[in-house]
Design a protein around this motif. Structure first.
Motif, PDB file in Angstrom:
ATOM      1  N   ARG A   1      17.995  22.101 -19.553  1.00  0.00           N
ATOM      2  CA  ARG A   1      18.538  22.317 -18.209  1.00  0.00           C
ATOM      3  C   ARG A   1      20.055  22.455 -18.258  1.00  0.00           C
ATOM      4  NH1 ARG A   1      16.804  16.487 -16.150  1.00  0.00           N
ATOM      5  NH2 ARG A   1      14.938  17.706 -15.829  1.00  0.00           N
ATOM      6  N   LYS A   2      20.559  23.196 -17.283  1.00  0.00           N
ATOM      7  CA  LYS A   2      22.000  23.376 -17.161  1.00  0.00           C
ATOM      8  C   LYS A   2      22.568  22.205 -16.368  1.00  0.00           C
ATOM      9  CE  LYS A   2      25.354  26.924 -15.912  1.00  0.00           C
ATOM     10  NZ  LYS A   2      25.521  28.277 -15.366  1.00  0.00           N
ATOM     11  N   ILE A   3      23.718  21.727 -16.815  1.00  0.00           N
ATOM     12  CA  ILE A   3      24.375  20.579 -16.189  1.00  0.00           C
ATOM     13  C   ILE A   3      25.575  21.077 -15.389  1.00  0.00           C
ATOM     14  CG2 ILE A   3      25.689  18.477 -16.678  1.00  0.00           C
ATOM     15  CD1 ILE A   3      22.693  18.229 -17.117  1.00  0.00           C
ATOM     16  N   GLY A   4      25.746  20.525 -14.200  1.00  0.00           N
ATOM     17  CA  GLY A   4      26.887  20.866 -13.366  1.00  0.00           C
ATOM     18  C   GLY A   4      27.898  19.742 -13.325  1.00  0.00           C
ATOM     19  N   PRO A   5      29.060  19.980 -12.740  1.00  0.00           N
ATOM     20  CA  PRO A   5      30.121  18.962 -12.716  1.00  0.00           C
ATOM     21  C   PRO A   5      29.746  17.716 -11.927  1.00  0.00           C
ATOM     22  CG  PRO A   5      30.742  20.887 -11.415  1.00  0.00           C
ATOM     23  CD  PRO A   5      29.480  21.241 -12.122  1.00  0.00           C
ATOM     24  N   GLN A   6      28.727  17.790 -11.083  1.00  0.00           N
ATOM     25  CA  GLN A   6      28.288  16.635 -10.304  1.00  0.00           C
ATOM     26  C   GLN A   6      27.296  15.751 -11.070  1.00  0.00           C
ATOM     27  OE1 GLN A   6      27.318  19.766  -9.871  1.00  0.00           O
ATOM     28  NE2 GLN A   6      25.088  19.701  -9.938  1.00  0.00           N
TER      29      GLN A   6
ATOM     30  N   ARG B   1      35.819  21.360 -16.712  1.00  0.00           N
ATOM     31  CA  ARG B   1      35.846  22.813 -16.941  1.00  0.00           C
ATOM     32  C   ARG B   1      34.566  23.514 -16.492  1.00  0.00           C
ATOM     33  NH1 ARG B   1      37.560  20.963 -21.897  1.00  0.00           N
ATOM     34  NH2 ARG B   1      35.696  21.717 -22.954  1.00  0.00           N
ATOM     35  N   LEU B   2      33.505  22.769 -16.199  1.00  0.00           N
ATOM     36  CA  LEU B   2      32.229  23.404 -15.859  1.00  0.00           C
ATOM     37  C   LEU B   2      32.376  24.273 -14.619  1.00  0.00           C
ATOM     38  CD1 LEU B   2      29.656  20.548 -16.539  1.00  0.00           C
ATOM     39  CD2 LEU B   2      30.257  22.489 -18.012  1.00  0.00           C
ATOM     40  N   GLY B   3      31.832  25.465 -14.706  1.00  0.00           N
ATOM     41  CA  GLY B   3      31.921  26.433 -13.612  1.00  0.00           C
ATOM     42  C   GLY B   3      31.553  27.804 -14.120  1.00  0.00           C
ATOM     43  N   PRO B   4      32.061  28.858 -13.491  1.00  0.00           N
ATOM     44  CA  PRO B   4      31.673  30.214 -13.872  1.00  0.00           C
ATOM     45  C   PRO B   4      32.014  30.595 -15.312  1.00  0.00           C
ATOM     46  CG  PRO B   4      32.797  30.223 -11.747  1.00  0.00           C
ATOM     47  CD  PRO B   4      32.927  28.845 -12.301  1.00  0.00           C
ATOM     48  N   GLN B   5      33.085  30.016 -15.866  1.00  0.00           N
ATOM     49  CA  GLN B   5      33.520  30.399 -17.210  1.00  0.00           C
ATOM     50  C   GLN B   5      33.057  29.434 -18.307  1.00  0.00           C
ATOM     51  OE1 GLN B   5      34.524  33.561 -15.820  1.00  0.00           O
ATOM     52  NE2 GLN B   5      35.515  33.462 -17.801  1.00  0.00           N
ATOM     53  N   HIS B   6      32.521  28.285 -17.931  1.00  0.00           N
ATOM     54  CA  HIS B   6      32.130  27.302 -18.943  1.00  0.00           C
ATOM     55  C   HIS B   6      30.830  26.625 -18.511  1.00  0.00           C
ATOM     56  CE1 HIS B   6      33.316  25.041 -22.560  1.00  0.00           C
ATOM     57  NE2 HIS B   6      32.606  24.072 -22.025  1.00  0.00           N
ATOM     58  N   SER B   7      29.842  26.620 -19.407  1.00  0.00           N
ATOM     59  CA  SER B   7      28.523  26.064 -19.092  1.00  0.00           C
ATOM     60  C   SER B   7      28.100  25.048 -20.139  1.00  0.00           C
ATOM     61  CB  SER B   7      27.478  27.183 -19.037  1.00  0.00           C
ATOM     62  OG  SER B   7      27.822  28.146 -18.076  1.00  0.00           O
ATOM     63  N   LEU B   8      27.254  24.110 -19.722  1.00  0.00           N
ATOM     64  CA  LEU B   8      26.708  23.066 -20.583  1.00  0.00           C
ATOM     65  C   LEU B   8      25.217  22.956 -20.325  1.00  0.00           C
ATOM     66  CD1 LEU B   8      26.838  20.461 -22.396  1.00  0.00           C
ATOM     67  CD2 LEU B   8      27.499  19.219 -20.304  1.00  0.00           C
ATOM     68  N   TRP B   9      24.441  23.005 -21.397  1.00  0.00           N
ATOM     69  CA  TRP B   9      22.996  22.775 -21.310  1.00  0.00           C
ATOM     70  C   TRP B   9      22.640  21.557 -22.135  1.00  0.00           C
ATOM     71  CZ3 TRP B   9      25.134  27.568 -21.720  1.00  0.00           C
ATOM     72  CH2 TRP B   9      24.779  28.503 -20.743  1.00  0.00           C
ATOM     73  N   ILE B  10      21.617  20.835 -21.680  1.00  0.00           N
ATOM     74  CA  ILE B  10      21.113  19.690 -22.433  1.00  0.00           C
ATOM     75  C   ILE B  10      19.615  19.869 -22.670  1.00  0.00           C
ATOM     76  CG2 ILE B  10      22.858  18.088 -21.576  1.00  0.00           C
ATOM     77  CD1 ILE B  10      20.604  16.989 -19.688  1.00  0.00           C
TER      78      ILE B  10
ATOM     79  N   GLN C   1      11.947  15.834 -12.806  1.00  0.00           N
ATOM     80  CA  GLN C   1      12.187  17.123 -13.429  1.00  0.00           C
ATOM     81  C   GLN C   1      13.153  17.992 -12.630  1.00  0.00           C
ATOM     82  OE1 GLN C   1      10.812  17.866 -16.558  1.00  0.00           O
ATOM     83  NE2 GLN C   1      10.576  15.674 -16.316  1.00  0.00           N
ATOM     84  N   ASP C   2      13.765  17.461 -11.583  1.00  0.00           N
ATOM     85  CA  ASP C   2      14.635  18.298 -10.769  1.00  0.00           C
ATOM     86  C   ASP C   2      16.082  18.278 -11.226  1.00  0.00           C
ATOM     87  OD1 ASP C   2      15.491  15.822  -9.976  1.00  0.00           O
ATOM     88  OD2 ASP C   2      14.867  16.016  -7.882  1.00  0.00           O
ATOM     89  N   GLY C   3      16.366  17.533 -12.294  1.00  0.00           N
ATOM     90  CA  GLY C   3      17.719  17.526 -12.840  1.00  0.00           C
ATOM     91  C   GLY C   3      18.636  16.495 -12.229  1.00  0.00           C
ATOM     92  N   HIS C   4      18.166  15.740 -11.234  1.00  0.00           N
ATOM     93  CA  HIS C   4      19.047  14.769 -10.587  1.00  0.00           C
ATOM     94  C   HIS C   4      19.111  13.451 -11.345  1.00  0.00           C
ATOM     95  CE1 HIS C   4      19.659  17.475  -7.330  1.00  0.00           C
ATOM     96  NE2 HIS C   4      18.375  17.526  -7.059  1.00  0.00           N
ATOM     97  N   GLU C   5      18.080  13.140 -12.091  1.00  0.00           N
ATOM     98  CA  GLU C   5      18.067  11.909 -12.876  1.00  0.00           C
ATOM     99  C   GLU C   5      17.689  12.247 -14.311  1.00  0.00           C
ATOM    100  OE1 GLU C   5      19.015   8.986 -11.853  1.00  0.00           O
ATOM    101  OE2 GLU C   5      19.303   9.622  -9.791  1.00  0.00           O
ATOM    102  N   PRO C   6      18.177  11.469 -15.269  1.00  0.00           N
ATOM    103  CA  PRO C   6      17.792  11.721 -16.650  1.00  0.00           C
ATOM    104  C   PRO C   6      16.272  11.736 -16.796  1.00  0.00           C
ATOM    105  CG  PRO C   6      19.597  10.164 -16.571  1.00  0.00           C
ATOM    106  CD  PRO C   6      19.148  10.384 -15.146  1.00  0.00           C
ATOM    107  N   CYS C   7      15.762  12.704 -17.549  1.00  0.00           N
ATOM    108  CA  CYS C   7      14.313  12.856 -17.679  1.00  0.00           C
ATOM    109  C   CYS C   7      13.776  12.128 -18.889  1.00  0.00           C
ATOM    110  CB  CYS C   7      13.948  14.340 -17.756  1.00  0.00           C
ATOM    111  SG  CYS C   7      14.654  15.173 -19.180  1.00  0.00           S
ATOM    112  N   GLY C   8      14.589  11.614 -19.718  1.00  0.00           N
ATOM    113  CA  GLY C   8      14.172  10.946 -20.936  1.00  0.00           C
ATOM    114  C   GLY C   8      15.334  10.976 -21.907  1.00  0.00           C
ATOM    115  N   PRO C   9      15.116  10.521 -23.125  1.00  0.00           N
ATOM    116  CA  PRO C   9      16.215  10.500 -24.092  1.00  0.00           C
ATOM    117  C   PRO C   9      16.844  11.880 -24.275  1.00  0.00           C
ATOM    118  CG  PRO C   9      14.346   9.258 -24.916  1.00  0.00           C
ATOM    119  CD  PRO C   9      13.881   9.947 -23.662  1.00  0.00           C
TER     120      PRO C   9
END
Length: 194
Positions: free
Chosen positions: A4-9, A52-61, A70-78
Motif C-alpha cells: 500500500r501507498k503511505i501518505g503524510p498523514q 516530502r511525500l506528495g506528487p513528487q515523492h512516494s512511499l510504499w510498504i 485493510q483500509d490503510g488506516h491501521e497497521p495490518c500486520g508486521p
C-alpha cells in the motif's frame, strides 16, 4: 501480503518503519547510515521522508495482510518492506524517476516482497508518465542480484562511492530500467493489486 501507498498523514507507521530501517542497517544494508543506527536518527530520517511525500515523492510498504484492517488506516500486520520513488522535477527530466531505499526485513527475505514493491512502484511511475527509472545499489551485493532478477540493466560502477554500514568504502552500481508498454504495465498493475 499487502502493498500500500503511505501518505503524510499515516504517522502510525513510523515506529515500524524505524524498526525496518534499523534492521536493514544493522544487517549490513547500505541505506545511507552507519551502524549502530539510533532510534532517534531513524525517526528523524522518516520524519524527513513523510515531509516530502506528495506528487513528487512516494512511499510504499508491504505488510502481512492477514492482520488488522485493510483500509490503510491501521497497521495490518508486521511491516515487511518499503520502497520510495522520487520523480525528477526538472523540465528536461519529466520522463525519469529514481528508486530509493528498497528495504525488506531480514526475517522476510525470499518471499517475493521486493518484487511486489518494485512492481507497484514501476506501474505507478509509468502511470505518471515516467518511462525511465534509475537507482544505485552496492556493487557485488545481494541487492544487485535482486535488481538483475527484476529486469534492471547495469549501467556502470563508481568505485569507493560510499561507506557501508560498517564504515568501509565500497563501490556503487548504477542501474536503469525502461518501463514497459501500457498494455504490459496494466497487466502488471493488476497482478500487483491481486
Amino acid at each position: 501480503m499487502t502493498v500500500r501507498k503511505i501518505g503524510p498523514q499515516d504517522l502510525q507507521w513510523l515506529p515500524a518503519l524505524c524498526d525496518l530501517l534499523i534492521d536493514g542497517v544493522h544487517r549490513g544494508a547500505s541505506l545511507g547510515f552507519l551502524a549502530p543506527l539510533s532510534r532517534y536518527a531513524a525517526l528523524t530520517y522518516w520524519h524527513g521522508v513523510f515531509a516530502r511525500l506528495g506528487p513528487q515523492h512516494s512511499l510504499w510498504i508491504a505488510c502481512d495482510s492477514e492482520h488488522g484492517d485493510q483500509d490503510g488506516h491501521e497497521p495490518c500486520g508486521p511491516l515487511q518492506g518499503a520502497v520510495q520513488l522520487s520523480l525528477a522535477p526538472h523540465g528536461n527530466a519529466h520522463h525519469r524517476g529514481e528508486v530509493q531505499r528498497l528495504m525488506v526485513h531480514s526475517q522476510a527475505r525470499g518471499r517475493g516482497i521486493a518484487s511486489r514493491l518494485m512492481c507497484r512502484l514501476e506501474c505507478t511511475a509509468q502511470a505518471q508518465g515516467r518511462s525511465l527509472l534509475v537507482l544505485e545499489a552496492p556493487a557485488a551485493s545481494q541487492a544487485e542480484a535482486v535488481f538483475v532478477h527484476l529486469g534492471w540493466q547495469r549501467a556502470g560502477e563508481i568505485p569507493d562511492h560510499e561507506a557501508c554500514a560498517e564504515g568501509r568504502l565500497h563501490g556503487s552500481a548504477l542501474y536503469y530500467k525502461r518501463l514497459s508498454s501500457g498494455t504490459e504495465a496494466s497487466r502488471e498493475a493488476g497482478l500487483a493489486t491481486a
